[in-house]
Motif scaffolding. Structure first.
Motif, PDB file in Angstrom:
ATOM      1  N   MET A 190       0.837  -1.196   0.000  1.00 41.99           N
ATOM      2  CA  MET A 190       0.000   0.000   0.000  1.00 41.99           C
ATOM      3  C   MET A 190       0.875   1.251   0.000  1.00 41.99           C
ATOM      4  O   MET A 190       1.960   1.271   0.575  1.00 41.99           O
ATOM      5  CB  MET A 190      -0.934   0.014   1.210  1.00 41.99           C
ATOM      6  CG  MET A 190      -1.973  -1.085   1.194  1.00 41.99           C
ATOM      7  SD  MET A 190      -3.129  -0.946   2.577  1.00 41.99           S
ATOM      8  CE  MET A 190      -4.115  -2.435   2.353  1.00 41.99           C
ATOM      9  N   MET A 191       0.378   2.291  -0.657  1.00 52.68           N
ATOM     10  CA  MET A 191       1.106   3.558  -0.741  1.00 52.68           C
ATOM     11  C   MET A 191       0.191   4.683  -0.268  1.00 52.68           C
ATOM     12  O   MET A 191      -0.945   4.788  -0.721  1.00 52.68           O
ATOM     13  CB  MET A 191       1.549   3.817  -2.183  1.00 52.68           C
ATOM     14  CG  MET A 191       2.437   2.736  -2.772  1.00 52.68           C
ATOM     15  SD  MET A 191       2.724   2.962  -4.561  1.00 52.68           S
ATOM     16  CE  MET A 191       3.613   4.518  -4.541  1.00 52.68           C
ATOM     17  N   ILE A 192       0.678   5.497   0.644  1.00 47.59           N
ATOM     18  CA  ILE A 192      -0.113   6.615   1.139  1.00 47.59           C
ATOM     19  C   ILE A 192       0.351   7.907   0.477  1.00 47.59           C
ATOM     20  O   ILE A 192       1.561   8.162   0.357  1.00 47.59           O
ATOM     21  CB  ILE A 192      -0.042   6.723   2.681  1.00 47.59           C
ATOM     22  CG1 ILE A 192      -1.000   7.823   3.164  1.00 47.59           C
ATOM     23  CG2 ILE A 192       1.380   6.954   3.174  1.00 47.59           C
ATOM     24  CD1 ILE A 192      -1.283   7.785   4.654  1.00 47.59           C
ATOM     25  N   LEU A 193      -0.601   8.692   0.015  1.00 50.86           N
ATOM     26  CA  LEU A 193      -0.331   9.975  -0.621  1.00 50.86           C
ATOM     27  C   LEU A 193      -0.943  11.071   0.231  1.00 50.86           C
ATOM     28  O   LEU A 193      -2.138  11.034   0.547  1.00 50.86           O
ATOM     29  CB  LEU A 193      -0.918  10.005  -2.035  1.00 50.86           C
ATOM     30  CG  LEU A 193      -0.389   8.919  -2.986  1.00 50.86           C
ATOM     31  CD1 LEU A 193      -1.118   8.961  -4.314  1.00 50.86           C
ATOM     32  CD2 LEU A 193       1.110   9.089  -3.195  1.00 50.86           C
ATOM     33  N   GLN A 194      -0.135  12.042   0.602  1.00 53.89           N
ATOM     34  CA  GLN A 194      -0.559  13.097   1.510  1.00 53.89           C
ATOM     35  C   GLN A 194      -0.994  14.342   0.740  1.00 53.89           C
ATOM     36  O   GLN A 194      -0.579  14.579  -0.400  1.00 53.89           O
ATOM     37  CB  GLN A 194       0.585  13.466   2.462  1.00 53.89           C
ATOM     38  CG  GLN A 194       1.163  12.293   3.233  1.00 53.89           C
ATOM     39  CD  GLN A 194       0.268  11.846   4.383  1.00 53.89           C
ATOM     40  OE1 GLN A 194      -0.845  12.330   4.554  1.00 53.89           O
ATOM     41  NE2 GLN A 194       0.766  10.921   5.187  1.00 53.89           N
ATOM     42  N   GLN A 195      -1.813  15.152   1.394  1.00 55.13           N
ATOM     43  CA  GLN A 195      -2.303  16.370   0.774  1.00 55.13           C
ATOM     44  C   GLN A 195      -1.162  17.315   0.394  1.00 55.13           C
ATOM     45  O   GLN A 195      -1.215  18.013  -0.617  1.00 55.13           O
ATOM     46  CB  GLN A 195      -3.287  17.076   1.717  1.00 55.13           C
ATOM     47  CG  GLN A 195      -4.022  18.245   1.096  1.00 55.13           C
ATOM     48  CD  GLN A 195      -5.180  18.705   1.975  1.00 55.13           C
ATOM     49  OE1 GLN A 195      -5.328  18.260   3.109  1.00 55.13           O
ATOM     50  NE2 GLN A 195      -6.010  19.590   1.452  1.00 55.13           N
ATOM     51  N   SER A 216       4.115   4.727  12.617  1.00 54.37           N
ATOM     52  CA  SER A 216       3.570   4.099  11.417  1.00 54.37           C
ATOM     53  C   SER A 216       2.187   4.657  11.107  1.00 54.37           C
ATOM     54  O   SER A 216       1.421   4.989  12.016  1.00 54.37           O
ATOM     55  CB  SER A 216       3.481   2.578  11.610  1.00 54.37           C
ATOM     56  OG  SER A 216       2.860   1.961  10.500  1.00 54.37           O
ATOM     57  N   TRP A 217       1.854   4.741   9.809  1.00 56.33           N
ATOM     58  CA  TRP A 217       0.544   5.261   9.407  1.00 56.33           C
ATOM     59  C   TRP A 217      -0.548   4.215   9.534  1.00 56.33           C
ATOM     60  O   TRP A 217      -1.732   4.532   9.514  1.00 56.33           O
ATOM     61  CB  TRP A 217       0.588   5.790   7.967  1.00 56.33           C
ATOM     62  CG  TRP A 217       0.876   4.734   6.931  1.00 56.33           C
ATOM     63  CD1 TRP A 217       2.085   4.370   6.447  1.00 56.33           C
ATOM     64  CD2 TRP A 217      -0.080   3.921   6.246  1.00 56.33           C
ATOM     65  NE1 TRP A 217       1.951   3.372   5.510  1.00 56.33           N
ATOM     66  CE2 TRP A 217       0.638   3.082   5.348  1.00 56.33           C
ATOM     67  CE3 TRP A 217      -1.473   3.807   6.281  1.00 56.33           C
ATOM     68  CZ2 TRP A 217       0.008   2.157   4.526  1.00 56.33           C
ATOM     69  CZ3 TRP A 217      -2.101   2.883   5.464  1.00 56.33           C
ATOM     70  CH2 TRP A 217      -1.369   2.063   4.596  1.00 56.33           C
ATOM     71  N   ASN A 218      -0.178   2.918   9.639  1.00 60.28           N
ATOM     72  CA  ASN A 218      -1.198   1.875   9.792  1.00 60.28           C
ATOM     73  C   ASN A 218      -1.009   1.159  11.119  1.00 60.28           C
ATOM     74  O   ASN A 218       0.017   1.309  11.783  1.00 60.28           O
ATOM     75  CB  ASN A 218      -1.156   0.888   8.608  1.00 60.28           C
ATOM     76  CG  ASN A 218       0.106   0.040   8.590  1.00 60.28           C
ATOM     77  OD1 ASN A 218       0.249  -0.868   9.396  1.00 60.28           O
ATOM     78  ND2 ASN A 218       1.027   0.339   7.671  1.00 60.28           N
ATOM     79  N   THR A 219      -2.015   0.363  11.493  1.00 67.76           N
ATOM     80  CA  THR A 219      -2.012  -0.266  12.818  1.00 67.76           C
ATOM     81  C   THR A 219      -1.653  -1.746  12.780  1.00 67.76           C
ATOM     82  O   THR A 219      -1.790  -2.430  13.794  1.00 67.76           O
ATOM     83  CB  THR A 219      -3.403  -0.128  13.467  1.00 67.76           C
ATOM     84  OG1 THR A 219      -4.374  -0.810  12.656  1.00 67.76           O
ATOM     85  CG2 THR A 219      -3.798   1.330  13.613  1.00 67.76           C
TER      86      THR A 219
END
Length: 313
Positions: free
Chosen positions: A153-158, A213-216
């Motif tokens: 998974m890849m997270i893209l920030q504002q 971390s951004w996920n749990t």
């Protein structure tokens, strides 16, 4: 009636696979952990062989983990098991249910059709539409169609630049046939795993994330804790898992500032969260359910063991 012979399709050496096989062996005296990479379907003799064991002769198979990493090849393994299922071998969970959840898109569509609240989600093949969606969402997550435990998974920030977003979209598409984009939701540092056995509620645990971390997920440093949901939240989990016909599953639920949402329903579900978070042996609960489903009561097994002891004496 002879003792039932139930095999476990899983990853040899993995804790959840082995503990399930242990619980079955304790009840029935039979143990078989089946690695699908070593299974051969013999259409000429109507056999599904794992070494010297013909899986067609078993009373049932528990599909604990069909592959280490999800991929389109995983669906080929499901087809092999469905052959045995059509011939009368009981599957836990049924192969059509597992197949619907291997691919994230088909699993999501089932939840949508069941009117289950989810984060905003968009799916497209077009790169420009994907870019516009990410910018509309502000912060978004690109999710592979075949993955577990947040892998890939890849997270893209504002605050990411347009160039950075386009680069990420291009990188993602190198290994994906389609863009699966989900808007991020505000969590309180945890999400929930709600466990069901045969459609019946068992318990709920929280995965509490590592602050870095951004996920749990536990893979990212999270830990398990007990969580006591109210009746309304349990009903949401029940409705979500009812979108499929699953023998055992964990429903991933997040509590957000806009109410609870369902991330996904697991094709298999693990046992460690229930054990470490709730103090419940979910593997034993699952085995009891399976034995009942094949027509054998736990009391029958205990009586059979007592008779064996008397005969031995």
């Amino acid at each position: 009636m002879n003792k039932p012979k139930i095999g476990v399709v899983g990853i040899p050496g993995k804790w959840s696979t082995e503990v399930l096989a242990d619980r079955l062996e304790e009840q029935t005296g039979f143990r078989a952990v089946i690695d699908m990479s070593q299974v051969e379907l013999r259409l000429d003799t109507n056999q599904l062989m794992f070494h010297d064991l013909d899986l067609m002769t078993l009373d049932g198979l528990i599909i604990k983990k069909i592959s280490e990493v999800y991929s389109p090849a995983t669906e080929d393994r499901i087809h092999l098991l469905s052959y045995a299922e059509r011939s009368g071998v009981k599957m836990f969970s049924p192969t059509h249910s597992v197949g619907n959840l291997i691919n994230r898109l088909s699993g999501t569509l089932a939840l949508q059709q069941g009117h289950i609240p989810m984060p905003k989600t968009r799916i497209t093949e077009d790169a420009e539409q994907a870019f516009a969606t990410v910018r509309e969402f502000g912060s978004a997550i690109l999710k592979p169609l075949y993955s577990t435990k947040a892998r890939g998974m890849m997270i893209l920030q504002q605050e990411d630049s347009d160039e950075a977003v386009r680069d990420a979209l291009e990188k993602y598409r190198q290994n994906q046939s389609i863009y699966y984009i989900q808007q991020t939701v505000k969590l309180d540092g945890r999400d929930l795993g709600m466990v069901f056995v045969g459609g019946e509620y068992l318990c709920t645990y929280a995965r509490v994330g590592d602050k870095d971390s951004w996920n749990t997920t536990i893979n990212s440093g999270g830990r398990y804790e007990l969580f006591e949901p109210d009746a309304e939240l349990i009903e949401l989990g029940r409705r979500a898992q009812a979108c499929y016909d699953l023998s055992f599953t964990t429903v991933d639920i997040a509590l957000t500032d806009q109410g609870p949402v369902v991330f996904e329903v697991s094709a298999f579900g693990g046992f460690k969260g229930a054990l470490e978070g709730c103090g419940i042996d979910a593997a034993s609960a699952y085995v009891n359910y399976v034995l009942h489903a094949v027509g054998w009561q736990v009391s029958d097994l205990k009586e059979s063991k007592q008779q064996e002891v008397k005969q031995h004496d």
